[in-house]
Design a protein around this motif. Structure first.
Motif, PDB file in Angstrom:
ATOM      1  N   LYS A   1       0.838  -1.207   0.000  1.00 37.84           N
ATOM      2  CA  LYS A   1       0.000   0.000   0.000  1.00 37.84           C
ATOM      3  C   LYS A   1       0.867   1.249   0.000  1.00 37.84           C
ATOM      4  CE  LYS A   1      -3.559   2.502   2.437  1.00 37.84           C
ATOM      5  NZ  LYS A   1      -4.648   2.752   1.584  1.00 37.84           N
TER       6      LYS A   1
ATOM      7  N   GLN B   1       1.837   6.552  -6.990  1.00 37.39           N
ATOM      8  CA  GLN B   1       0.763   7.483  -7.356  1.00 37.39           C
ATOM      9  C   GLN B   1       1.207   8.927  -7.153  1.00 37.39           C
ATOM     10  OE1 GLN B   1      -2.508   6.092  -4.949  1.00 37.39           O
ATOM     11  NE2 GLN B   1      -3.361   4.876  -6.628  1.00 37.39           N
TER      12      GLN B   1
ATOM     13  N   VAL C   1       2.457   1.607  -3.529  1.00 40.55           N
ATOM     14  CA  VAL C   1       1.478   2.097  -4.499  1.00 40.55           C
ATOM     15  C   VAL C   1       1.199   3.579  -4.258  1.00 40.55           C
ATOM     16  CG1 VAL C   1      -0.949   1.915  -5.203  1.00 40.55           C
ATOM     17  CG2 VAL C   1       0.433  -0.137  -4.954  1.00 40.55           C
TER      18      VAL C   1
END
Length: 119
Positions: free
Chosen positions: A101, A108, A104
């Motif tokens: 998480k 992003q 990612v």
């Protein structure tokens, strides 16, 4: 029949009352915890958000820890081996879910920064 349902313990009134009392105590404890808003409950809630992702990584890590040394340790010391593989699997699974998480999220952010620079 080998079992008489009229005498089965889980159908007796005393067991029903016991079950309802245990459920009631759990509800009271949960309500008390909800009102107190302790940091432990917040951490458990945060970890619960990763439960399914950690579940997906669980078998992967269990097989790895079993092959790396869990099998041998379990043969020598069964309790230590089983508990050790379980704890390592749990920690690795949650670390994988939390780490992915975070990764990612960073990816992003990089793309969002690049998009803002292009505009």
């Amino acid at each position: 029949m080998p079992i008489k349902l009229s005498q089965a313990s889980y159908y007796q009134l005393s067991m029903t009352i016991y079950d309802l009392l245990v459920i009631g105590l759990i509800i009271l404890l949960a309500e008390h915890q909800r009102q107190q808003k302790p940091t432990v409950a917040q951490k458990v809630h945060w970890l619960a958000g990763f439960a399914y992702k950690a579940y997906l990584a669980n078998v992967f890590w269990a097989v790895i820890w079993w092959q790396v040394g869990g099998r041998q340790l379990t043969l020598l010391q069964p309790a230590v081996g089983i508990i050790g593989v379980y704890l390592l699997t749990w920690l690795s699974s949650y670390a994988t879910a939390i780490g992915l998480k975070a990764l990612v999220g960073r990816i992003q952010n990089v793309f969002e920064l690049r998009l803002k620079k292009e505009k």
